[in-house]
Design a protein around this motif. Structure first.
Motif, PDB file in Angstrom:
ATOM      1  N   UNK A  62       0.685  -1.286   0.022  1.00 60.49           N
ATOM      2  CA  UNK A  62      -0.067   0.002   0.104  1.00 60.49           C
ATOM      3  C   UNK A  62       1.100   1.356  -0.109  1.00 60.49           C
ATOM      4  N   UNK A  63       0.414   2.343  -0.239  1.00 58.67           N
ATOM      5  CA  UNK A  63      -0.958   2.602  -0.940  1.00 58.67           C
ATOM      6  C   UNK A  63      -0.981   2.224  -2.373  1.00 58.67           C
ATOM      7  N   UNK A  64      -2.150   1.914  -2.835  1.00 58.03           N
ATOM      8  CA  UNK A  64      -2.417   1.570  -4.319  1.00 58.03           C
ATOM      9  C   UNK A  64      -3.203   2.824  -5.212  1.00 58.03           C
ATOM     10  N   UNK A  65      -3.130   3.713  -4.411  1.00 52.59           N
ATOM     11  CA  UNK A  65      -3.564   5.105  -5.387  1.00 52.59           C
ATOM     12  C   UNK A  65      -2.618   6.043  -5.482  1.00 52.59           C
ATOM     13  N   UNK A  66      -2.410   6.643  -6.575  1.00 52.28           N
ATOM     14  CA  UNK A  66      -1.367   7.799  -6.570  1.00 52.28           C
ATOM     15  C   UNK A  66      -2.289   9.012  -7.148  1.00 52.28           C
ATOM     16  N   UNK A  67      -1.607  10.295  -6.420  1.00 50.54           N
ATOM     17  CA  UNK A  67      -2.077  11.457  -6.855  1.00 50.54           C
ATOM     18  C   UNK A  67      -2.012  11.710  -8.502  1.00 50.54           C
TER      19      UNK A  67
END
Lengths: 351, 432
Positions: A8-13
């Motif tokens: 994690x994290x699995x999201x990016x800006x």
């Protein structure tokens, strides 16, 4: 279909990209480039081209040699080159815009090659450089070819001197306002000086664009300009001269240009907000002291390079901190007060 | 982009509006015998035995506590198998063949309110301990240990922030059944003799605020208020929630109970209510399946012990064009990536995210300091990363790397797409 394990994290800006940031700086410089070409014609075109190309090509050749030495074979595209994320183009453009319009092309090229090689490549390329590349190249040109670099047009009673040139000879010379109206200094039309540094207005337009896109840290230019403003106001009050004095300091020389485009280079600035404020404050003080007490009329690039050296010290793990607290703030306030005091005393003796 | 990450895109639009599906019971239910806190267990049923819902079938023990194992289904006991649970660890499960009769254990009877009113703290602690209620937000920490505190508690906070993107199980729980949550909070307040209760919720969740405000009118005699918090990540971090909802800053590493404050997750509150009022352990829970690689994102009310594969099938499987997927238990920011989709839902599993796997191209760090500006724990992730690369333990100690809560914001904001969080994790390990 296959399940991949990741941490994690699995999201990016979505908007966080180096390309976006560097491209924004290039876009913000475009009004200045156009202004320089309108003002100085083909001279400006050649100088800017030489500045950018010398940096880009030096980097390209360097990385090609590196790759060949590593035995990777020759490919035309080189993935190490920072031309793809606009980084080297930005450096080249900023360097070109700080040069006076009569700089010989050979000097521009030598400055560019040496600048990008000594300030960037031998440190390990993008992200590793200690010194601002453009500032380094500019200082190299000033120190090595000082005589060859000059301003040509707009000769007046003071023989081609910029407003700062006059001020450097006599700290409180009211004559400067006769030569240059503040409005002229703001718009930059018909003003002697470097290619891109004369028009405060267009620089601010670029700065606002960068601010809206969040592509630079607005704290740095604000602190920098604010420091110079406060110090020159202190001189103004202690010497009993008019408001033109601080305004002349703000609008002349490369101050606003340096504040918006050079001091904000994230690679060569500290990583904490207090650190960036100390850094910009330091640049402001050094710039002002060089202008006031130094031998040179212009101190922006020197100040930036000097403070670049202090970045590791500001970032030293033992005292760097993410936020201000009461103790840090009070110490910093004392430092500011002392600086103002030194300025006033210094002006009384030097003036 | 050099700026603080105020908001993380939360992708909740779809799932908050979808109603909760009551999932058709699966044939086989897996009841967890071990979990990440309890490594050993004792069974008192054998293969072939008939068990009922909420029947005690054994006891698992961790380092300093024991908890009874409850059956969540009625049926026949089968083999013991090894499967992954929601924390990504392999655990032991016992299979139970569902007979779809949902027969309740005989000792499960409702308690009348008059009995509950006379309860002391010890009574509440006993019930919660006996029903093996644990932190259902994902921590799995036994709730009775928290309830058993000897400190003077002034405020009980229900953490309904749910700041992780994609997750909506707490959202739907409050929207559908707000009463158990509020009553659970009231029980916790009674147990701890706390004068004030606070429900902390993001102010952007307007439908929930409406529901809760309407519901709270029925409990006017209790001092419960809603704290409407700003919408940013990680607002749901306990310390951040307490700071904004109650105004007390708990230093990192200290127990909030020392400061007269205690926090429970929404689902935990509802579970406390079920345990005290209906004498039930956690048998069912709200569960979210979401993500861009699943055909029908959905909220489910599932029986604990359901295999996630059954739910994936019900959600119509994975999208066709997904070559590589990440299978995540929990939210996208802090969730654990699973090696397989053969996962059993335990009480602490809140959700499964199925995301298309993206490989981000790392560029050199440009020291933009977005991570420093964003870090909620006040750290400097980029400096920690450099210290890890240099293997510099003194610097790591000075940078207080151990305070990292692994919220993932530093990697989220990184301009150069560097996995900063991983470096900080390594730094924590280096410090030991």
């Amino acid at each position: 279909m296959e399940i991949v394990k990741k941490t994690s994290p699995h999201l990016r800006r979505p908007n966080a990209r180096v390309v976006r940031m560097m491209r924004d700086v290039t876009i913000a410089l475009m009004p200045l480039v156009v202004f320089a070409i309108i003002n100085h014609g083909l001279n400006a075109v050649f100088i800017l081209l030489a500045a950018v190309l010398s940096m880009v090509l030096t980097e390209y050749v360097y990385y090609q040699i590196q790759d060949l030495k590593a035995g990777n074979g020759f490919t035309f595209k080189n993935k190490h080159c920072t031309i793809y994320n606009f980084s080297v183009i930005t450096s080249g453009l900023i360097y070109g815009l700080t040069l006076p319009d009569q700089t010989p092309i050979t000097v521009v090229i030598i400055g560019g090659v040496v600048g990008v090689f000594l300030a960037k490549l031998i440190f390990g390329g993008m992200g590793q450089n200690i010194f601002n590349i453009a500032a380094f190249a500019r200082v190299f040109v000033v120190l090595s070819f000082g005589a060859a670099v000059g301003y040509s047009q707009f000769v007046d009673a003071n023989a081609g001197a910029t407003a700062l040139g006059i001020l450097n000879r006599n700290i409180v010379d009211a004559n400067v306002t006769n030569s240059y109206a503040l409005m002229t200094m703001f718009t930059g039309i018909g003003l002697p000086g470097s290619l891109g540094e004369t028009s405060a207005m267009l620089i601010l337009v670029g700065g606002i664009y960068l601010l809206l896109r969040r592509s630079f840290d607005v704290v740095v230019p604000l602190t920098y300009i604010g420091t110079v403003f406060v110090l020159s106001c202190a001189v103004m009050i202690s010497q009993g001269i008019g408001f033109w004095y601080p305004m002349t300091h703000l609008l002349s020389g490369g101050l606003i240009f340096g504040a918006v485009f050079m001091a904000t280079d994230p690679i060569t600035s500290p990583v904490t907000r207090p650190g960036r404020i100390y850094f910009a404050f330091g640049i402001g003080v050094i710039t002002f002291f060089i202008r006031l007490f130094g031998n040179l009329p212009e101190g922006v690039v020197f100040a930036i390079l000097i403070m670049n050296m202090f970045v590791p010290a500001i970032d030293y793990a033992k005292w760097s901190h993410q936020k201000f607290n009461l103790r840090r703030l009070s110490i910093f306030s004392v430092v500011i007060a002392l600086t103002i005091l030194i300025t006033i005393v210094g002006v009384n003796y030097a003036g | 982009m050099i700026s603080r990450a105020k908001k993380v895109s939360d992708y909740k639009e779809l799932n908050t509006t979808l109603p909760v599906t009551r999932y058709v019971d699966p044939e086989t239910i897996y009841i967890n015998l071990t979990n990440n806190r309890c490594k050993t267990y004792e069974l008192n049923v054998e293969k072939g035995d008939y068990i009922r819902v909420a029947q005690i079938i054994g006891e698992r023990s961790g380092g300093f506590f024991k908890q009874p194992i409850y059956s969540t289904v009625s049926g026949t006991v089968g083999e013991t198998v090894k499967k992954h649970d929601g924390t990504g660890v392999e655990a032991e499960f016992i299979t139970v063949k569902n007979d779809f009769k949902d027969e309740l254990c005989r000792n499960v009877v409702d308690r009348p309110d008059s009995v509950i009113d006379a309860f002391t703290q010890a009574d509440f602690v006993n019930i919660v301990k006996e029903k093996s209620i644990i932190g259902l937000g994902g921590s799995g920490f036994p709730t009775y240990i928290k309830l058993d505190t000897k400190e003077k508690i002034n405020t009980v906070v229900v953490n309904a922030v749910e700041c992780e993107p994609y997750l909506t199980s707490d959202y739907r729980l409050i929207k559908d059944t707000p009463e158990p949550v509020i009553k659970g909070l009231i029980y916790a307040m009674k147990a701890l003799n706390a004068p004030e209760g606070v429900i902390a919720i993001k102010k952007t969740k307007i439908p929930l605020i409406e529901v809760l405000e309407r519901e709270l009118k029925r409990f006017k005699e209790y001092n419960i208020r809603l704290a409407k918090l700003e919408d940013y990540y990680p607002q749901g971090w306990e310390i951040e929630t307490f700071k904004n909802a109650v105004g007390i800053t708990v230093p990192i590493g200290e127990l909030p109970m020392k400061y007269g404050i205690i926090g429970f997750n929404v689902s935990t509150c509802a579970a406390i209510y079920e345990a005290v009022k209906h004498n039930m352990p956690v048998v069912k829970r709200h569960f979210t399946i979401n993500g861009d690689a699943i055909n029908f994102p959905q909220n489910y009310r599932v029986r604990v012990g359901t295999n996630v594969r059954d739910l994936i099938k019900l959600s119509d499987g994975y999208v066709d064009d997904a070559k590589q997927i990440n299978f995540i238990s929990g939210g996208p920011m802090m969730g654990v990536s699973m090696p397989t989709d053969d996962i059993v839902i335990t009480p602490t599993t809140t959700s499964i995210l199925v995301l298309k796997s993206t490989d981000y191209k790392e560029e050199p760090c440009v020291r933009c300091a977005s991570c420093v500006y964003s870090c909620p724990a006040g750290l400097q992730p980029v400096q920690i990363m450099n210290a890890v690369k240099r293997n510099d333990k003194t610097a790591l100690a000075n940078l207080e790397a151990k305070n990292c809560i692994e919220c993932g914001l530093c990697a989220y904001v990184c301009t150069s797409k560097i996995h900063v969080t991983d470096y900080v994790r390594q730094g924590k390990q280096l410090l030991g």
